[in-house]
Enzyme design. Structure first.
Site, PDB file in Angstrom:
ATOM      1  N   ASP A   1       0.772  -1.632  -0.166  1.00 18.37           N
ATOM      2  CA  ASP A   1      -0.296   0.132   0.079  1.00 18.37           C
ATOM      3  C   ASP A   1       0.666   1.135   0.466  1.00 18.37           C
ATOM      4  O   ASP A   1       1.676   1.051  -0.290  1.00 18.37           O
ATOM      5  CB  ASP A   1      -0.951  -0.075   1.199  1.00 18.37           C
ATOM      6  CG  ASP A   1      -0.616  -0.114   2.517  1.00 18.37           C
ATOM      7  OD1 ASP A   1       0.806  -0.953   2.406  1.00 18.37           O
ATOM      8  OD2 ASP A   1      -0.783   0.387   3.765  1.00 18.37           O
TER       9      ASP A   1
ATOM     10  N   GLU B   1      -0.067  -1.301   5.798  1.00 16.88           N
ATOM     11  CA  GLU B   1       1.589  -0.863   6.864  1.00 16.88           C
ATOM     12  C   GLU B   1       1.285   1.235   6.849  1.00 16.88           C
ATOM     13  O   GLU B   1       1.017   0.869   8.065  1.00 16.88           O
ATOM     14  CB  GLU B   1       2.881  -0.883   6.286  1.00 16.88           C
ATOM     15  CG  GLU B   1       3.538  -0.199   6.685  1.00 16.88           C
ATOM     16  CD  GLU B   1       4.224   0.957   6.832  1.00 16.88           C
ATOM     17  OE1 GLU B   1       5.118   1.507   7.698  1.00 16.88           O
ATOM     18  OE2 GLU B   1       3.644   1.512   5.970  1.00 16.88           O
TER      19      GLU B   1
HETATM   20  C1  LIG Z   1      22.811  11.520  10.378  1.00 17.80           C
HETATM   21  C2  LIG Z   1      21.296  10.417  10.346  1.00 17.80           C
HETATM   22  C3  LIG Z   1      20.487  11.546   9.815  1.00 17.80           C
HETATM   23  C4  LIG Z   1      19.452  10.891   9.386  1.00 17.80           C
HETATM   24  C5  LIG Z   1      18.541  10.885   8.490  1.00 17.80           C
HETATM   25  C6  LIG Z   1      17.124   9.937   8.501  1.00 17.80           C
HETATM   26  C7  LIG Z   1      16.661  10.296   7.133  1.00 17.80           C
HETATM   27  C8  LIG Z   1      15.752   9.386   6.530  1.00 17.80           C
HETATM   28  C9  LIG Z   1      15.488   9.385   5.409  1.00 17.80           C
HETATM   29  C10 LIG Z   1      14.101   8.703   5.487  1.00 17.80           C
HETATM   30  C11 LIG Z   1      13.400   8.352   5.874  1.00 17.80           C
HETATM   31  C12 LIG Z   1      12.690   6.887   5.169  1.00 17.80           C
HETATM   32  C13 LIG Z   1      11.251   6.251   5.909  1.00 17.80           C
HETATM   33  C14 LIG Z   1      10.881   5.123   4.420  1.00 17.80           C
HETATM   34  C15 LIG Z   1      10.159   4.604   5.981  1.00 17.80           C
HETATM   35  C16 LIG Z   1       8.600   5.131   6.021  1.00 17.80           C
HETATM   36  C17 LIG Z   1       7.718   4.225   6.995  1.00 17.80           C
HETATM   37  C18 LIG Z   1       6.360   4.881   6.793  1.00 17.80           C
HETATM   38  O1  LIG Z   1       6.420   5.874   5.782  1.00 17.80           O
HETATM   39  N1  LIG Z   1       6.155   4.410   7.772  1.00 17.80           N
HETATM   40  C19 LIG Z   1       4.423   5.165   8.326  1.00 17.80           C
HETATM   41  C20 LIG Z   1       4.127   4.334   9.206  1.00 17.80           C
HETATM   42  C21 LIG Z   1       2.038   5.159   9.741  1.00 17.80           C
HETATM   43  C22 LIG Z   1       0.989   4.239  10.025  1.00 17.80           C
HETATM   44  C23 LIG Z   1       0.317   4.306  10.911  1.00 17.80           C
HETATM   45  N2  LIG Z   1       0.003   5.045  11.678  1.00 17.80           N
HETATM   46  C24 LIG Z   1       4.940   6.367   9.368  1.00 17.80           C
HETATM   47  O2  LIG Z   1       5.887   6.435  10.179  1.00 17.80           O
HETATM   48  O3  LIG Z   1       4.480   7.124   9.679  1.00 17.80           O
HETATM   49 ZN   LIG Z   2       6.697   2.297   4.265  1.00 14.32          ZN
HETATM   50 ZN   LIG Z   3       5.285   5.420   4.238  1.00  8.77          ZN
END
Ligand SMILES: CCCCCCCC/C=C\CCCCCCCC(=O)N[C@@H](CCCCN)C(=O)O
Ligand SMILES: [Zn+2]
Ligand SMILES: [Zn+2]
Length: 533
Positions: A156, A220
């Site tokens: 999704d 997810e």
């Molecule tokens: C020195 C290090 C610096 C760190 C920088 C971090 C950069 C992060 C880069 C990318 C982040 C990618 C995230 C990908 C995963 C996303 C998962 C996601 O979207 N999850 C949702 C789930 C929602 C669940 C329902 N509430 C979320 O977290 O919102």
């Molecule tokens: Zn994701």
């Molecule tokens: Zn996401």
């Protein structure tokens, strides 16, 4: 590499049967074949429009060499076409009732079966449909005595209004060497790349030594309570225990970490918790010609201003973010090398530096995001109700109850009601010491795929489906090999989400390496030759 990609029959490409017309020959040559070029570029008309001439074709793909590298073989072109087809199915998850587009979810399931025949027809693979739209694949290993592992992804995506995109978000168009569209980095790239790698290995006669599972959740983005939770339950009911599990989460960061000159692949070994809080103020309503001194809008705004101007205390040093900088210390430039190798001394100043940018600030504290605000019914009516939503992402050194207590202290106004919409404690830290076979299998697969970068353990700042799998293993890792420069970070859940053709190919290679490395008894020793790719 060419041998591997050319070998085997391959699945039917998603672009369908496309007749060649007058597409300029010179434009097609650098793309490695007429049909593949057309498929990769979405069909005859799009190809003609996009290619319009050799120079334009090369420009669109960033230069001849890059074009050849990016789309140099039939398999690669077909893999790109399949990812683009996946993007075109709008498997959007929305909050609230009617959250899922069931037609799209079913269509996506059909697409997987059609595009990966070797996977779905293999005698080694069992397919379970879970909660109607999620998928669990069991790939049976030859050695039943070895503990299995698991790869997970989700099908999704978050909604994507057209506004602000260079190309429509569900078109899967290729633009300047990138596949654009919702899901290209979150998380269809990973799901499709896992299946591409397995398809390829099965076509080549690969029989894994150890059993592994592929879990594909369908919700997810709204918590995974139907998909991943039930996939986990199926495995629990079968008595499965996992050596490790790898999901999405962290990525490759290039120029994002201050002072670090080489790219780093951050493997999330823990994950922040979350608290969704509704703030609500009610006041008497009435004619706007006779307002009270304070409105519910003013009271709630003041509370929000207090929350934003009082960030929760930094926690640097008490979570996995410290390990990230200690691992990376030798790679930093001067003076950051001195700072990061003496965190006992420079910790406070370093955490101040990290706190200055949203990406690095997210590592060191519980973050406070005011995400929604609703109030008022009519321009000449005193508003009866003001509501806001605050989303905290909780650092592993804090808990939901502590964040609630601090919120009440900061707001310090009884007229502001607090309602917990949802909450989740931070996840435990998974092992990454010398004996953590899962961590090192992932790390080795990163190095095999990207010889010039470093990898390090870190904190995943977003949430993933991994929390549903906690009963199966304590070794939960979060990483997909998406290459991000600083300007790419807002593409997650934002506009112009995209992956380069080259990076998608690398993503497939990563899982291809991982599936073989996971079979090794001693994953720290290099047994495989990526040049065979
Ligand atoms: C020195 C290090 C610096 C760190 C920088 C971090 C950069 C992060 C880069 C990318 C982040 C990618 C995230 C990908 C995963 C996303 C998962 C996601 O979207 N999850 C949702 C789930 C929602 C669940 C329902 N509430 C979320 O977290 O919102
Ligand atoms: Zn994701
Ligand atoms: Zn996401």
């Amino acid at each position: 590499r060419a041998l591997l990609w050319e070998a085997g029959g391959g699945g039917r490409a998603a672009g369908g049967d496309i007749r060649l017309g007058s597409a300029p020959r010179l434009a097609l040559e650098p793309l490695g074949g007429k049909r593949e070029a057309l498929e990769a570029l979405g069909g005859k008309r799009e190809a003609l429009e996009a290619l319009g001439g050799k120079r334009e074709a090369l420009e669109a793909l960033g230069g001849k060499r890059e074009a050849l590298e990016a789309l140099g073989g039939k398999r690669e072109a077909r893999a790109c076409a399949r990812l683009r087809a996946a993007v075109r199915v709008p498997t959007v998850s929305r909050e609230g009732p009617g959250a899922a587009d069931e037609v799209a979810l079913l269509r996506f399931g059909r697409l997987l079966r059609e595009e990966f025949p070797a996977v779905f027809e293999s005698e080694l693979v069992t397919h379970d449909l879970v909660a109607n739209f999620s998928h669990l694949l069991t790939v049976r290993g030859a050695d039943g005595g070895r503990t299995p592992y698991m790869l997970t992804a989700h099908l999704d995506v978050v909604p994507a209004p057209d506004y602000g995109w260079d190309v429509p978000p569900f078109s899967g168009e290729i633009h300047q060497g990138y596949i654009y569209g919702r899901g290209t980095i979150d998380d269809k790239h990973s799901l499709m790349a896992i299946l591409e790698a397995l398809e390829l290995l099965l076509q080549r006669g690969f029989v894994p030594q150890r059993t592994f599972y592929i879990g594909i959740g369908h919700d997810e983005e709204i918590g995974g309570d139907k998909g991943a939770r039930n996939i986990a339950k199926v495995l629990e009911s079968r008595g499965v225990k996992l050596d490790f599990l790898l999901d999405e989460g962290m990525v490759i960061l290039d120029g994002v970490v201050p002072g670090l000159q080489i790219p780093v692949a951050v493997v999330g070994v823990s994950e922040k918790g979350s608290l969704m809080l509704r703030l609500r103020v009610r006041t008497e309503t009435g004619h706007s010609s006779m307002p009270a001194k304070e409105s519910c809008i003013g009271i709630l705004s003041a509370a929000i201003t207090r929350l934003e101007s009082n960030p929760l205390p930094q926690q640097f040093g008490s979570g996995p973010e410290r390990a990230l900088f200690e691992y990376l210390s030798p790679q930093f430039n001067f003076p950051m090398r001195v700072v990061t190798s003496n965190l006992w001394l420079f910790g406070p100043i370093f955490s101040w530096v990290l706190g200055q940018k949203p990406t690095t600030n997210a590592l060191i504290r519980t973050t406070t995001a005011v995400t929604e605000f609703h109030a008022g019914v009519k321009p000449n009516v005193v508003a009866p109700l003001a509501e806001a939503t605050v989303n905290y992402r909780i650092h592993p050194a804090q808990s939901v109850s502590e964040v609630l207590r601090l919120t009440e202290e900061i707001i310090a106004d009884d007229r502001v009601e607090l309602e917990v919409l949802s909450s989740m404690e931070p996840l435990p830290i998974s092992p990454f010491d010398e004996s953590a076979t899962g961590y090192w299998t992932i790390s080795k697969s990163i190095t095999d795929t990207f010889p010039d970068i470093v990898s390090a353990p870190g904190l995943c700042i977003a949430n993933t489906d991994t929390r549903h799998y906690q009963k199966l293993t304590s070794a939960l890792y979060r990483f997909t090999p998406v290459w991000n420069k600083l300007e790419d970070i807002p593409r997650y859940h934002g506009v112009n989400e995209r992956i380069s053709l080259q990076n998608y190919k690398q993503t497939i290679h990563f899982y291809f390496n991982l599936m073989q490395n996971a079979d090794q008894e001693e994953p720290l020793i290099k047994h495989f030759h990526t040049e065979d790719l």
